[in-house]
Design an enzyme around this catalytic site. Structure first.
Site, PDB file in Angstrom:
ATOM      1  CG  ASP A 109      -5.233   1.936   7.846  1.00  0.00           C
ATOM      2  OD1 ASP A 109      -4.482   1.089   7.326  1.00  0.00           O
ATOM      3  OD2 ASP A 109      -5.639   2.943   7.254  1.00  0.00           O
ATOM      4  CB  CYS A 142      -0.980  -0.002   1.165  1.00  0.00           C
ATOM      5  SG  CYS A 142      -2.400   1.107   0.894  1.00  0.00           S
TER       6      CYS A 142
END
Ligand code: RI2
Length: 314
Positions: free
Chosen positions: A196, A127
């Site tokens: 996250d 990512c």
């Protein structure tokens, strides 16, 4: 009134025009500041109610990255004063302080993470994480040469953002599809990802595919380093809550045309997964690096045991 910037920011976060846990947090603080500046409330109660409503609107956009509610909590808890003007000023300075902390944390984290990277190392990324890239930036600034194997990261291919940034910094980049990761792990010195949310037991919640990568990396003996400033620590997990995994629109992975071709199937599109702490070697924060199992101590120190949320109605 709700400031247009609150509505726009909420939409952009939901649509992932604004994305990445730290960037979302900054945008949320900016939006609360805009709400405060543009508010036409004529009483302190009305001003506070508007700000809480704006915070709820922003919080409801995406459920997984805790940096979003942590940013809202930070700003709202600093709002004080007996007049609308005082409330406005305190909101603006809280947003400014939040942004300054964010920048400083990322820089400090980068310096810590850079110490794990040696001259000539190859990293594998998944990512796009600004915290992870801060470690690379700091290592480059220390004069180290690095190269990168960048996973494409389906379905939205945020690996391309990572590749672009690394190329701008002069780092040699090889892009691979996600399924090729295990084949290349023997060529890699570190798997470097962001987060996250981090749970109290040290589990890392990050972009879907992180857990499979970590399991494979452990099996190959490649260290897994998670770069996550303390804004990613999820205080609710101290009291037994789990982190909600966002399920995104199926259109991101399976189009109308695909359906016409394939037929009637169910489609699942989770945005994140959970990597158990035993697959993570180190969580790198602005407060130093931690084995995942010990992150709970830092979480308790920074967030306590939690209390009522500042955006709830009074
Ligand atoms: P920084 C991203 O989520 C990725 O999962 C990335 O690892 C994480 O946020 C942290 O990013 P998404 O918003 O805060 O792309 O390190 O779904 O920039």
């Amino acid at each position: 009134m709700t400031a247009p910037e609150v509505r726009d920011t909420a939409e952009d976060i939901a649509e992932m025009e604004i994305r990445g846990a730290a960037t979302i947090a900054r945008a949320a603080a900016d939006a609360l500041e805009a709400q405060a500046v543009e508010s036409d409330a004529d009483t302190p109660e009305a001003f506070r109610a508007e700000l809480r409503a704006a915070a709820r609107r922003l919080r409801d956009t995406r459920p997984t990255a805790v940096s979003l509610p942590n940013a809202l909590r930070y700003v709202l808890r600093e709002v004080e004063g007996d007049s609308v003007e005082a409330l406005r000023e305190s909101t603006v300075s809280a947003a400014e302080a939040f942004r300054a902390n964010l920048d400083r944390a990322q820089e400090d984290l980068g310096a810590v993470g850079a110490n794990r990277l040696r001259d000539g190392d190859t990293i594998m990324t998944h990512c796009h994480s600004t915290d992870a890239l801060a470690c690379v930036r700091a290592a480059l600034d220390d004069g180290k040469e690095l190269s990168a194997i960048v996973k494409e990261t389906r379905p939205r291919k945020q690996g391309h953002i990572t590749a672009k940034q690394l190329r701008e910094w002069g780092v040699p980049v090889t892009i691979i599809v996600d399924n090729a990761a295990r084949r290349y792990l023997d060529d890699v010195d570190h798997v470097l990802v962001g987060a996250d949310s981090i749970a109290a037991d040290g589990s890392v919640i990050n972009k879907i595919g992180t857990s499979g990568l970590a399991v494979n990396a452990r099996e190959r003996g490649t260290p897994i380093m998670v770069a996550a400033q303390t804004l990613k620590l999820h205080p609710d997990t101290l009291t037994g809550h789990t982190v909600e995994i966002e399920m995104r629109d199926e259109a991101e992975v399976f189009t109308e045309d695909d359906r016409a071709e394939v037929g009637d199937v169910d489609v699942e599109n989770p945005a994140f997964d959970v990597t158990p702490p035993r697959y993570v070697d180190a969580i790198v924060t602005e407060r130093g690096q931690f084995p995942p199992e010990s992150i709970v101590t830092l979480m308790r120190e920074l967030y306590g045991e939690g209390d009522t949320e500042p955006w709830e109605e009074e």
